[in-house]
Design an enzyme around this catalytic site. Structure first.
Site, PDB file in Angstrom:
ATOM      1  N   CYS A  41      25.426 -13.176  50.514  1.00  0.00           N
ATOM      2  CA  CYS A  41      26.392 -12.085  50.425  1.00  0.00           C
ATOM      3  C   CYS A  41      26.073 -11.279  49.170  1.00  0.00           C
ATOM      4  O   CYS A  41      26.059 -11.836  48.061  1.00  0.00           O
ATOM      5  CB  CYS A  41      27.791 -12.690  50.331  1.00  0.00           C
ATOM      6  N   CYS A  57      24.356  -4.938  52.617  1.00  0.00           N
ATOM      7  CA  CYS A  57      25.424  -5.902  52.925  1.00  0.00           C
ATOM      8  C   CYS A  57      24.889  -6.729  54.087  1.00  0.00           C
ATOM      9  O   CYS A  57      24.301  -6.170  55.023  1.00  0.00           O
ATOM     10  CB  CYS A  57      26.704  -5.174  53.326  1.00  0.00           C
TER      11      CYS A  57
HETATM   12  N1  DGL Z   1      28.441  -9.611  53.739  1.00  0.00           N
HETATM   13  C1  DGL Z   1      28.911  -9.247  52.455  1.00  0.00           C
HETATM   14  C2  DGL Z   1      27.839  -8.588  51.583  1.00  0.00           C
HETATM   15  O1  DGL Z   1      26.664  -8.792  51.789  1.00  0.00           O
HETATM   16  C3  DGL Z   1      30.231  -8.561  52.287  1.00  0.00           C
HETATM   17  C4  DGL Z   1      31.096  -8.220  53.431  1.00  0.00           C
HETATM   18  C5  DGL Z   1      32.532  -8.115  52.992  1.00  0.00           C
HETATM   19  O2  DGL Z   1      32.963  -7.063  52.525  1.00  0.00           O
HETATM   20  O3  DGL Z   1      33.202  -9.147  53.077  1.00  0.00           O
HETATM   21  O4  DGL Z   1      28.160  -7.871  50.661  1.00  0.00           O
END
Ligand code: DGL
Length: 265
Positions: A74, A188
């Site tokens: 993430c 993301c």
């Molecule tokens: N998948 C996450 C990232 O790479 C964030 C998604 C969310 O906002 O929860 O930043």
């Protein structure tokens, strides 16, 4: 030798895009995946929330699963918490993910690069430092994409298509001519699951770049011990939210059929 898994977590299903690459790079390793969907999205919440969740998940994965390494799949949690987790767990290899600006610079010919990420990632000191380290090498047009990870998480295709159109429109003119944006960074881990819709908006000549493969290679390099087994690795999937959405996403994107377990931490 005792088999111990690699822990992987994200705010939801997005980290499956990293797990997909890990699985190809490390086919004999076991993985434990935590989707923190019950406390998502991370990208529009304050840092304290993301730090608290990252600490709780890491502590759980160490205590209950005896992980030998942790992949923060993430961008938002990496930006907010990786330095703290590394300080608090100095004996644990911890690998994070950041928007793939460096690979984008290598690829771009027009030197104009779009960056889609959460508001929190783009506002972080870590991201600012990354952009500064590439000063003069390209123009980065950065777009916070409120709501997009959440729409992907909820499989709300109508909203995903509308948001992809809106945000790519806001970034500017895509194409390979001088002055146009020829590279789009998916900053993301949820966004690779909207690649099809993004590609339709920006055109086939624009390259979409994410960090799945580099993160998998980096994880391989950082592992102190590799599995000595020749059998395919095992997967355990946990979620703090809805089990069915993680199950569907794991089946659809990774062809993983195993059960998803509920986690309350
Ligand atoms: N998948 C996450 C990232 O790479 C964030 C998604 C969310 O906002 O929860 O930043």
């Amino acid at each position: 030798m005792k088999r111990t898994p690699i822990g992987v977590f994200d705010s939801g299903i997005g980290g499956l895009s990293i797990l997909r690459a890990l699985r190809i790079e490390l086919p004999h390793e076991d993985f434990v995946y935590v989707a923190d969907s019950g406390h998502a999205p991370y990208g529009e919440r304050d840092n304290a929330h993301v730090i608290q969740r990252s600490r709780a998940i890491t502590a759980h994965l160490r205590a209950e699963c005896d992980i030998k390494a942790l992949v923060i799949a993430c961008n938002t949690a990496t930006a907010a918490a990786i330095h703290l987790l590394r300080a608090e767990h100095p004996d644990l290899p911890i690998i994070g993910v950041e928007p793939a600006l460096k690979p984008a610079v290598t690829h771009s010919r027009t030197r104009r690069i779009g960056v889609m990420a959460t508001r929190s990632t783009l506002g972080s000191a870590k991201f600012r430092a990354l952009v500064e380290s590439l000063t003069g090498q390209a123009d980065f047009i950065c777009q916070p994409c409120d709501g997009l990870a959440d729409a992907i998480e909820r499989e709300d295709t109508t909203k995903v298509i509308a948001l992809c159109a809106y945000y790519t429109g806001a970034i500017g003119q895509f194409g390979t001519d001088s002055g146009q944006i020829d590279t789009l960074v998916l900053g993301c881990t949820h966004y690779p699951f909207a690649s099809e819709h993004l590609s339709k908006r920006v055109g086939p000549d624009v390259r979409l770049i994410d960090n799945g493969e580099p993160v998998a290679r980096q994880t391989h390099r950082m592992l102190k011990s590799l599995s000595s087994s020749e059998v395919p690795g095992r997967y355990v999937l946990f979620t703090t939210g809805e089990r069915t959405s993680l199950q569907r996403a794991a089946r659809h994107w990774l062809a993983l059929e195993g059960p998803v377990e509920s986690l309350s931490i």
